[in-house]
Design a protein around this motif. Structure first.
Motif, mmCIF file in Angstrom:
data_model
loop_
_atom_site.group_PDB
_atom_site.id
_atom_site.type_symbol
_atom_site.label_atom_id
_atom_site.label_comp_id
_atom_site.label_asym_id
_atom_site.label_seq_id
_atom_site.Cartn_x
_atom_site.Cartn_y
_atom_site.Cartn_z
ATOM 1 N N TYR A 1 6.270 7.901 -0.468
ATOM 2 C CA TYR A 1 5.035 7.172 -0.739
ATOM 3 C C TYR A 1 5.175 5.713 -0.314
ATOM 4 N N TYR A 2 6.260 5.071 -0.740
ATOM 5 C CA TYR A 2 6.456 3.654 -0.428
ATOM 6 C C TYR A 2 6.634 3.435 1.076
ATOM 7 N N SER A 3 7.403 4.299 1.732
ATOM 8 C CA SER A 3 7.612 4.168 3.179
ATOM 9 C C SER A 3 6.298 4.311 3.931
ATOM 10 N N PHE A 4 5.490 5.285 3.550
ATOM 11 C CA PHE A 4 4.194 5.460 4.199
ATOM 12 C C PHE A 4 3.308 4.248 3.954
ATOM 13 N N TRP A 5 3.340 3.738 2.725
ATOM 14 C CA TRP A 5 2.518 2.590 2.322
ATOM 15 C C TRP A 5 2.878 1.348 3.120
ATOM 16 N N VAL A 6 4.171 1.103 3.310
ATOM 17 C CA VAL A 6 4.635 -0.142 3.937
ATOM 18 C C VAL A 6 4.707 -0.034 5.457
ATOM 19 N N ILE A 7 5.106 1.123 5.977
ATOM 20 C CA ILE A 7 5.366 1.237 7.413
ATOM 21 C C ILE A 7 4.150 1.748 8.188
ATOM 22 N N ILE A 8 3.482 2.756 7.690
ATOM 23 C CA ILE A 8 2.425 3.409 8.470
ATOM 24 C C ILE A 8 1.038 2.867 8.140
ATOM 25 N N VAL B 1 -3.244 1.841 10.149
ATOM 26 C CA VAL B 1 -4.423 2.702 9.968
ATOM 27 C C VAL B 1 -5.629 1.805 9.730
ATOM 28 N N ASP B 2 -6.781 2.198 10.276
ATOM 29 C CA ASP B 2 -8.007 1.411 10.105
ATOM 30 C C ASP B 2 -8.324 1.198 8.629
ATOM 31 N N ASP B 3 -8.883 0.025 8.317
ATOM 32 C CA ASP B 3 -9.171 -0.338 6.928
ATOM 33 C C ASP B 3 -10.231 0.554 6.285
ATOM 34 N N ASP B 4 -11.112 1.137 7.068
ATOM 35 C CA ASP B 4 -12.165 1.963 6.492
ATOM 36 C C ASP B 4 -11.786 3.446 6.397
ATOM 37 N N HIS B 5 -10.542 3.776 6.713
ATOM 38 C CA HIS B 5 -10.077 5.159 6.628
ATOM 39 C C HIS B 5 -9.919 5.558 5.164
ATOM 40 N N PHE B 6 -10.204 6.835 4.850
ATOM 41 C CA PHE B 6 -10.169 7.300 3.453
ATOM 42 C C PHE B 6 -8.777 7.243 2.830
ATOM 43 N N ILE B 7 -7.727 7.234 3.640
ATOM 44 C CA ILE B 7 -6.354 7.251 3.116
ATOM 45 C C ILE B 7 -6.037 5.975 2.328
ATOM 46 N N HIS B 8 -6.746 4.898 2.596
ATOM 47 C CA HIS B 8 -6.530 3.636 1.868
ATOM 48 C C HIS B 8 -6.929 3.756 0.403
ATOM 49 N N GLN C 1 -1.785 -4.156 -0.117
ATOM 50 C CA GLN C 1 -0.471 -4.435 0.463
ATOM 51 C C GLN C 1 0.351 -5.456 -0.334
ATOM 52 N N GLU C 2 -0.308 -6.376 -1.044
ATOM 53 C CA GLU C 2 0.431 -7.388 -1.801
ATOM 54 C C GLU C 2 1.349 -6.739 -2.837
ATOM 55 N N TYR C 3 0.892 -5.622 -3.398
ATOM 56 C CA TYR C 3 1.677 -4.942 -4.418
ATOM 57 C C TYR C 3 2.928 -4.280 -3.847
ATOM 58 N N ALA C 4 2.976 -4.093 -2.543
ATOM 59 C CA ALA C 4 4.163 -3.516 -1.918
ATOM 60 C C ALA C 4 5.362 -4.448 -2.051
#
Length: 90
Positions: free
Chosen positions: A32-39, A43-50, A56-59
């Motif tokens: 989870y953390y690796s995907f959050w920080v690296i990938i 990804v576009d800001d309007d993508h549902f995965i966000h 990002q500050e919480y990372a």
């Protein structure tokens, strides 16, 4: 050779289950953390995965706070052990 008793076997099984659970939790957090920080930054800001991730500050904030809490816990633990050993000597 001695045979393992029933309680030894059940303790071994319980230890393995706890170890497996800890490995699964660690792997999930790492992924989870690796995907959050690296990938996620690519990804576009309007993508549902966000929707599944914090900003990002919480990372940075979360690991720093966890590290500070760990250092505080270690200091308290070492201090309490030192005080207990000092009382035993006296």
């Amino acid at each position: 050779m001695s045979r393992l008793s029933q309680s030894d076997c059940s303790m071994d099984l319980a230890d393995r289950a706890v170890g497996f659970l800890l490995c699964c939790i660690s792997l999930t957090i790492f992924t989870y953390y690796s995907f959050w920080v690296i990938i996620l930054p690519f990804v576009d800001d309007d993508h549902f995965i966000h929707n599944y991730f914090l900003p990002q500050e919480y990372a940075i904030i979360i690991p720093v706070l966890a590290g500070v809490a760990l250092v505080c816990f270690l200091c308290v633990f070492i201090g309490s052990v030192m005080l207990k050993s000092k009382r035993k000597k006296a």
